[in-house]
Design a protein around this motif. Structure first.
Motif, PDB file in Angstrom:
ATOM      1  N   ASP A  53      26.078  34.070  40.382  1.00 20.14           N
ATOM      2  CA  ASP A  53      26.521  33.254  40.821  1.00 20.14           C
ATOM      3  C   ASP A  53      28.224  32.464  40.978  1.00 20.14           C
ATOM      4  O   ASP A  53      28.819  32.182  40.919  1.00 20.14           O
ATOM      5  CB  ASP A  53      25.842  31.953  39.426  1.00 20.14           C
ATOM      6  CG  ASP A  53      26.242  30.706  39.924  1.00 20.14           C
ATOM      7  OD1 ASP A  53      26.249  30.327  41.067  1.00 20.14           O
ATOM      8  OD2 ASP A  53      26.540  30.081  39.021  1.00 20.14           O
ATOM      9  N   GLY A  54      28.209  33.825  41.671  1.00 19.41           N
ATOM     10  CA  GLY A  54      30.319  33.096  42.177  1.00 19.41           C
ATOM     11  C   GLY A  54      30.345  33.979  41.418  1.00 19.41           C
ATOM     12  O   GLY A  54      30.363  34.714  40.362  1.00 19.41           O
ATOM     13  N   TRP A  55      31.911  33.483  41.418  1.00 18.99           N
ATOM     14  CA  TRP A  55      33.005  34.495  41.264  1.00 18.99           C
ATOM     15  C   TRP A  55      34.280  33.313  41.530  1.00 18.99           C
ATOM     16  O   TRP A  55      33.847  32.321  41.943  1.00 18.99           O
ATOM     17  CB  TRP A  55      34.145  36.053  41.791  1.00 18.99           C
ATOM     18  CG  TRP A  55      33.634  35.545  43.453  1.00 18.99           C
ATOM     19  CD1 TRP A  55      33.242  35.954  44.089  1.00 18.99           C
ATOM     20  CD2 TRP A  55      35.578  34.479  43.923  1.00 18.99           C
ATOM     21  NE1 TRP A  55      33.854  35.309  45.217  1.00 18.99           N
ATOM     22  CE2 TRP A  55      34.708  35.268  45.443  1.00 18.99           C
ATOM     23  CE3 TRP A  55      36.846  34.456  43.534  1.00 18.99           C
ATOM     24  CZ2 TRP A  55      36.083  34.740  46.091  1.00 18.99           C
ATOM     25  CZ3 TRP A  55      37.277  34.617  44.067  1.00 18.99           C
ATOM     26  CH2 TRP A  55      37.264  34.885  45.614  1.00 18.99           C
TER      27      TRP A  55
ATOM     28  N   LEU B 238      35.467  42.051  47.013  1.00 14.77           N
ATOM     29  CA  LEU B 238      34.892  40.396  46.320  1.00 14.77           C
ATOM     30  C   LEU B 238      33.596  40.446  46.970  1.00 14.77           C
ATOM     31  O   LEU B 238      32.664  40.334  45.785  1.00 14.77           O
ATOM     32  CB  LEU B 238      35.310  39.582  46.514  1.00 14.77           C
ATOM     33  CG  LEU B 238      36.771  38.952  45.012  1.00 14.77           C
ATOM     34  CD1 LEU B 238      37.962  38.144  46.578  1.00 14.77           C
ATOM     35  CD2 LEU B 238      37.018  38.859  44.450  1.00 14.77           C
ATOM     36  N   VAL B 239      33.238  40.738  47.912  1.00 13.92           N
ATOM     37  CA  VAL B 239      31.785  40.511  48.554  1.00 13.92           C
ATOM     38  C   VAL B 239      31.089  42.366  48.177  1.00 13.92           C
ATOM     39  O   VAL B 239      29.971  41.802  47.183  1.00 13.92           O
ATOM     40  CB  VAL B 239      31.532  40.911  49.600  1.00 13.92           C
ATOM     41  CG1 VAL B 239      29.813  40.745  50.579  1.00 13.92           C
ATOM     42  CG2 VAL B 239      32.101  39.559  50.047  1.00 13.92           C
ATOM     43  N   ALA B 240      31.493  43.326  47.563  1.00 12.60           N
ATOM     44  CA  ALA B 240      30.913  44.351  46.995  1.00 12.60           C
ATOM     45  C   ALA B 240      30.368  44.189  45.560  1.00 12.60           C
ATOM     46  O   ALA B 240      29.588  44.488  45.439  1.00 12.60           O
ATOM     47  CB  ALA B 240      31.699  45.855  48.122  1.00 12.60           C
ATOM     48  N   LYS B 241      31.829  43.815  44.872  1.00 11.66           N
ATOM     49  CA  LYS B 241      31.326  43.819  43.452  1.00 11.66           C
ATOM     50  C   LYS B 241      30.171  42.479  43.429  1.00 11.66           C
ATOM     51  O   LYS B 241      29.652  42.365  41.946  1.00 11.66           O
ATOM     52  CB  LYS B 241      32.561  43.241  42.769  1.00 11.66           C
ATOM     53  CG  LYS B 241      32.881  43.463  41.484  1.00 11.66           C
ATOM     54  CD  LYS B 241      32.171  44.603  40.977  1.00 11.66           C
ATOM     55  CE  LYS B 241      33.113  45.588  40.762  1.00 11.66           C
ATOM     56  NZ  LYS B 241      32.877  47.321  40.319  1.00 11.66           N
ATOM     57  N   GLU B 242      30.262  41.540  43.802  1.00 11.01           N
ATOM     58  CA  GLU B 242      29.369  40.814  43.997  1.00 11.01           C
ATOM     59  C   GLU B 242      28.249  40.786  44.118  1.00 11.01           C
ATOM     60  O   GLU B 242      26.673  40.210  43.417  1.00 11.01           O
ATOM     61  CB  GLU B 242      29.769  39.245  44.541  1.00 11.01           C
ATOM     62  CG  GLU B 242      29.233  37.647  44.231  1.00 11.01           C
ATOM     63  CD  GLU B 242      29.334  36.770  45.376  1.00 11.01           C
ATOM     64  OE1 GLU B 242      29.462  35.462  44.824  1.00 11.01           O
ATOM     65  OE2 GLU B 242      29.816  36.663  46.267  1.00 11.01           O
ATOM     66  N   THR B 243      27.671  41.534  45.235  1.00  3.03           N
ATOM     67  CA  THR B 243      26.731  42.344  45.185  1.00  3.03           C
ATOM     68  C   THR B 243      25.890  43.667  44.656  1.00  3.03           C
ATOM     69  O   THR B 243      24.338  43.272  44.109  1.00  3.03           O
ATOM     70  CB  THR B 243      26.471  43.170  46.862  1.00  3.03           C
ATOM     71  OG1 THR B 243      27.027  42.321  48.029  1.00  3.03           O
ATOM     72  CG2 THR B 243      25.186  43.678  47.388  1.00  3.03           C
ATOM     73  N   GLU B 244      27.122  43.965  44.030  1.00  3.53           N
ATOM     74  CA  GLU B 244      26.461  45.371  43.417  1.00  3.53           C
ATOM     75  C   GLU B 244      26.038  44.281  41.476  1.00  3.53           C
ATOM     76  O   GLU B 244      25.253  45.013  41.143  1.00  3.53           O
ATOM     77  CB  GLU B 244      28.116  45.954  42.357  1.00  3.53           C
ATOM     78  CG  GLU B 244      27.536  46.843  42.056  1.00  3.53           C
ATOM     79  CD  GLU B 244      28.757  47.763  41.486  1.00  3.53           C
ATOM     80  OE1 GLU B 244      29.405  48.172  39.788  1.00  3.53           O
ATOM     81  OE2 GLU B 244      29.842  47.841  42.289  1.00  3.53           O
ATOM     82  N   LEU B 245      27.117  43.406  41.597  1.00  3.50           N
ATOM     83  CA  LEU B 245      26.859  42.734  40.187  1.00  3.50           C
ATOM     84  C   LEU B 245      25.444  41.958  39.775  1.00  3.50           C
ATOM     85  O   LEU B 245      24.472  41.602  39.162  1.00  3.50           O
ATOM     86  CB  LEU B 245      27.723  41.558  39.314  1.00  3.50           C
ATOM     87  CG  LEU B 245      29.051  42.869  39.179  1.00  3.50           C
ATOM     88  CD1 LEU B 245      30.497  41.687  38.718  1.00  3.50           C
ATOM     89  CD2 LEU B 245      28.625  43.367  37.980  1.00  3.50           C
TER      90      LEU B 245
ATOM     91  N   ASP C 281      31.530  31.475  51.911  1.00  4.66           N
ATOM     92  CA  ASP C 281      31.633  30.609  50.515  1.00  4.66           C
ATOM     93  C   ASP C 281      33.176  31.569  50.174  1.00  4.66           C
ATOM     94  O   ASP C 281      34.349  30.818  49.489  1.00  4.66           O
ATOM     95  CB  ASP C 281      30.414  30.753  49.484  1.00  4.66           C
ATOM     96  CG  ASP C 281      29.331  29.475  49.509  1.00  4.66           C
ATOM     97  OD1 ASP C 281      30.150  28.339  50.125  1.00  4.66           O
ATOM     98  OD2 ASP C 281      28.637  29.610  48.901  1.00  4.66           O
ATOM     99  N   ASN C 282      33.073  32.598  49.982  1.00  4.05           N
ATOM    100  CA  ASN C 282      33.295  33.764  49.563  1.00  4.05           C
ATOM    101  C   ASN C 282      35.786  33.509  50.155  1.00  4.05           C
ATOM    102  O   ASN C 282      36.388  33.407  49.684  1.00  4.05           O
ATOM    103  CB  ASN C 282      33.356  35.234  49.654  1.00  4.05           C
ATOM    104  CG  ASN C 282      32.397  35.409  48.773  1.00  4.05           C
ATOM    105  OD1 ASN C 282      32.467  35.310  47.593  1.00  4.05           O
ATOM    106  ND2 ASN C 282      31.272  36.364  48.958  1.00  4.05           N
ATOM    107  N   GLY C 283      35.102  33.958  51.866  1.00  6.55           N
ATOM    108  CA  GLY C 283      36.223  33.471  52.020  1.00  6.55           C
ATOM    109  C   GLY C 283      37.340  31.694  52.369  1.00  6.55           C
ATOM    110  O   GLY C 283      38.374  31.634  52.205  1.00  6.55           O
ATOM    111  N   GLN C 284      36.199  30.624  52.269  1.00  7.65           N
ATOM    112  CA  GLN C 284      36.364  29.247  52.157  1.00  7.65           C
ATOM    113  C   GLN C 284      36.735  29.395  50.423  1.00  7.65           C
ATOM    114  O   GLN C 284      38.256  28.856  50.472  1.00  7.65           O
ATOM    115  CB  GLN C 284      35.593  28.612  52.024  1.00  7.65           C
ATOM    116  CG  GLN C 284      35.311  28.332  53.123  1.00  7.65           C
ATOM    117  CD  GLN C 284      33.597  27.486  53.287  1.00  7.65           C
ATOM    118  OE1 GLN C 284      33.432  27.056  51.819  1.00  7.65           O
ATOM    119  NE2 GLN C 284      32.421  27.195  54.463  1.00  7.65           N
TER     120      GLN C 284
END
Length: 131
Positions: free
Chosen positions: A101-103, A82-89, A7-10
């Motif tokens: 729920d994403g970014w 982005l993945v790191a911040k999403e995982t942290e949040l 999803d992040n890559g897309q």
């Protein structure tokens, strides 16, 4: 530019295809979702106590009937960051019975030429104008 097939890559590929410069900092909104208003408010209060450099917003989504804390961060939209911040949040939100729920990014960022306010309200078009 190549991006991972998730999803992040897309999302990053779609942004690049739309002409967004992914080497420049953008305002990236991370969405944290909660069933309960008190949980969302507690999470938001806890976020204000951290060293988070960004803006926070609390919304009620009528469609999903869930509460959203939007964490807006100025950052270069790089995949690993982005993945790191999403995982942290997401880990943070789980402490308050919520989830990440994403970014996303707003289509028109500060500095976009298309909507720039140049104070050219008195401008009169001539045959040489290109707008």
């Amino acid at each position: 530019m190549q991006f991972p097939d998730d999803d992040n890559g897309q999302m990053l590929a779609a942004m690049a295809d739309a002409g967004i410069d992914l080497t420049q900092p953008l305002e990236v909104d991370f969405f944290l979702v909660f069933d309960d208003q008190r949980d969302a408010e507690s999470a938001m209060e806890a976020l204000t106590q951290t060293e988070l450099q960004g803006e926070l917003e609390l919304n009620f989504d009528e469609e999903s009937t869930k509460w959203e804390v939007i964490v807006c961060l100025q950052m270069v939209p790089e995949y690993a960051a982005l993945v790191a911040k999403e995982t942290e949040l997401n880990s943070f939100a789980q402490e308050f019975d919520g989830i990440s729920d994403g970014w996303g990014v707003m289509q028109h960022q500060h500095g976009d030429d298309e909507f720039a306010d140049d104070d050219d309200d008195d401008h009169e078009c001539s045959e040489h104008c290109h707008h």
